[in-house]
Design an enzyme around this catalytic site. Structure first.
Site, mmCIF file in Angstrom:
data_model
loop_
_atom_site.group_PDB
_atom_site.id
_atom_site.type_symbol
_atom_site.label_atom_id
_atom_site.label_comp_id
_atom_site.label_asym_id
_atom_site.label_seq_id
_atom_site.Cartn_x
_atom_site.Cartn_y
_atom_site.Cartn_z
ATOM 1 N N PHE A 1 1.146 -1.191 0.074
ATOM 2 C CA PHE A 1 -0.118 -0.113 -0.144
ATOM 3 C C PHE A 1 1.048 1.140 -0.285
ATOM 4 O O PHE A 1 1.485 1.390 0.760
ATOM 5 C CB PHE A 1 -1.265 0.072 0.480
ATOM 6 N N LYS B 1 1.737 11.446 7.236
ATOM 7 C CA LYS B 1 1.391 10.625 8.172
ATOM 8 C C LYS B 1 2.055 11.350 9.944
ATOM 9 O O LYS B 1 1.558 12.866 9.952
ATOM 10 C CB LYS B 1 1.492 9.109 8.881
ATOM 11 N N ASP C 1 9.203 3.375 2.293
ATOM 12 C CA ASP C 1 8.133 3.732 2.153
ATOM 13 C C ASP C 1 7.787 3.530 4.004
ATOM 14 O O ASP C 1 7.240 2.949 4.140
ATOM 15 C CB ASP C 1 6.901 3.478 1.666
HETATM 16 C C1 PLP Z 1 -1.325 5.536 4.129
HETATM 17 C C2 PLP Z 1 -0.481 5.607 3.127
HETATM 18 C C3 PLP Z 1 0.439 6.007 2.495
HETATM 19 C C4 PLP Z 1 -0.475 7.313 1.966
HETATM 20 O O1 PLP Z 1 -0.284 8.188 2.383
HETATM 21 P P1 PLP Z 1 -2.122 9.732 2.101
HETATM 22 O O2 PLP Z 1 -0.996 10.404 3.493
HETATM 23 O O3 PLP Z 1 -3.032 9.386 2.663
HETATM 24 O O4 PLP Z 1 -1.581 9.356 0.586
HETATM 25 C C5 PLP Z 1 1.371 5.637 2.098
HETATM 26 N N1 PLP Z 1 2.160 4.667 2.088
HETATM 27 C C6 PLP Z 1 1.900 4.321 3.526
HETATM 28 C C7 PLP Z 1 2.714 2.829 4.142
HETATM 29 C C8 PLP Z 1 1.058 4.388 4.115
HETATM 30 O O5 PLP Z 1 0.560 3.906 5.136
#
Ligand code: PLP
Length: 430
Positions: free
Chosen positions: A144, A273, A231
């Site tokens: 994701f 985040k 990520d």
């Molecule tokens: C939440 C998330 C995203 C996307 O972030 P948004 O602020 O919703 O665009 C990308 N990668 C990971 C691992 C995430 O948990």
């Protein structure tokens, strides 16, 4: 407007006037403080999602809100057409904090992932000399990374993908936690520019790879001159009991000897985040000069990226992580949580597995992905004063704010186990 609306009214308003792009737990929240949330009827809950790990510092942290208010009264947005007096100090602060040379500012996680993909490809063409338009990026199944059209192109989830095509090319998918597959792709494809990976797959259901997965992946990538792109939007900033999930076993916030040994340094680090404590949309790509310098003026940009509000809020949010030792707290409470949950599931029909690191954990419900058992458990958790949400049908993620204390966690464990027990007896009697 009417004087008072109840939860049902608020939910109906969304259903009537909004895109039906989410299926939320039916609770309407109006206030948050620390680990707690209150709904419009005044009922109090423990937050066990933390806005998908954005609110690591707890709801409405006074220091972060103060930074937000002060900056809001002074200067909000200049765009990058001009300089502002916060961006430079922010860049210096964050690059020091995470030990990288440069930062590219953006707002949402998906936007930062997009930027990382662009940087990786450009590095591939200009430094690695991959032939025009041939660059490939290796990704993992069950990943994701966000919701943009490029990112969903390499999702393995049909719900995210179907009828949003034509999809972007240039991605090779391998199974998660599979070093052999990684090595085969690297050996057979000279045009790979990067390997984009989550150190723990959060959305997929908190899949924690083997201990050495990231370290060995990094070694393979270096061997084949490929960038490791981590990520850490969900796993970073203390959540997993280390500053970054790639830090592995060490919970120190600095650069101690133990960290030097266990720390796998990604070539490109993506944050989002919790970098702002969930107070403001802030994301960032971090890497060193030799990679970031492929981006020249005019080749990338964002109107809001690096705005003074984002910079002030994010600096304070990162200070809070350090000052309140939230990383160490996440590590300690995470161990308590998993050990209590493990002893519970020894005699449980309904939970087949507990996994996670720090305060990013999940339980796997002993039922099919199509069943609604996990959803029903979350509804009853809500009745019992704790908010969590299933991911992938039969998995429930537990990720409270890192400001939780031990007695609160013990109270939460008892809410969770009592709720699960009420389902056990139901299952037994049918
Ligand atoms: C939440 C998330 C995203 C996307 O972030 P948004 O602020 O919703 O665009 C990308 N990668 C990971 C691992 C995430 O948990």
């Amino acid at each position: 407007m009417q004087a008072t609306l109840n939860s049902t009214n608020f939910i109906d308003l969304e259903l009537e006037h909004g895109a039906h792009d989410y299926h939320p737990i039916p609770v309407v929240l109006e206030r948050g403080e620390g680990v707690y949330l209150w709904d419009v009827e005044g009922k109090k809950y423990f937050d066990f999602l933390s806005a998908y790990s954005a609110v690591n510092q707890g709801h409405c942290h006074p220091r972060i809100i103060n930074a937000l208010n002060k900056q809001a009264e002074t200067l909000n947005l200049t765009s990058r057409a001009f300089h502002n007096n916060k961006l430079g100090s922010y860049m210096k602060y964050v690059t020091n904090y995470f030990n990288y040379e440069r930062l590219l500012p953006s707002n949402t996680g998906a936007e930062a992932v997009e930027a990382a993909i662009k940087i990786t490809r450009k590095w591939g063409y200009e430094i690695k000399e991959i032939p025009e338009d041939k660059a490939e990026i290796i990704v993992c199944s069950q990943n994701f990374h966000g919701r943009t059209s490029t990112i969903i192109s390499f999702s393995s989830d049909p719900v995210s993908k179907t009828n949003f095509g034509p999809h972007s090319k240039g991605f090779i998918m391998i199974p998660y936690n599979d070093l052999d597959s990684l090595e085969i792709v690297l050996e057979t494809n000279p045009n790979v520019a990067g390997f984009l990976v989550e150190p723990i797959q959060g959305e997929a259901g908190v899949f924690t790879p083997d201990n050495n997965f990231i370290r060995k992946a990094k070694k393979l990538c270096s061997e084949f001159n490929v960038l490791l792109v981590a990520d850490e939007i969900q796993t970073g900033i203390g959540r997993t009991g280390s500053l970054l999930a790639v830090c592995g076993k060490c919970s120190c916030e600095g650069h101690c000897e133990q960290q030097k040994q266990t720390f796998t340094r990604p070539d490109i680090l993506i944050l989002g985040k919790a970098i702002s404590g969930g107070t403001y949309p802030v994301s960032a790509v971090l890497c060193d000069n030799n990679i970031m310098d492929v981006i020249k003026p005019g080749q990338h940009g964002s109107t809001f990226g690096g705005n003074p509000m984002a910079c002030s809020v994010a600096m304070e949010a990162l200070e809070v992580i350090r000052d309140e030792k939230l990383t160490q707290n996440a590590r300690r409470l995470g161990e308590l949580f998993r050990s209590e949950m493990h002893s519970y599931i020894e005699n449980s029909y309904i939970v087949s597995k507990v996994r996670g690191r720090g305060l990013l954990n999940a339980i796997v419900i002993n039922d099919s992905e199509k069943s609604n058992t996990a959803w029903n458990i979350c509804l009853r958790l809500k009745e019992n004063g704790l908010l969590a949400k299933p991911t992938h049908g039969n998995i429930i993620r537990f990720a409270p704010p890192l400001v939780m204390n031990e007695s609160q966690l013990i109270e939460c464990i008892s809410i969770i186990t009592n709720t699960l027990k009420s389902f056990e007896s139901q299952l037994n009697s049918t």
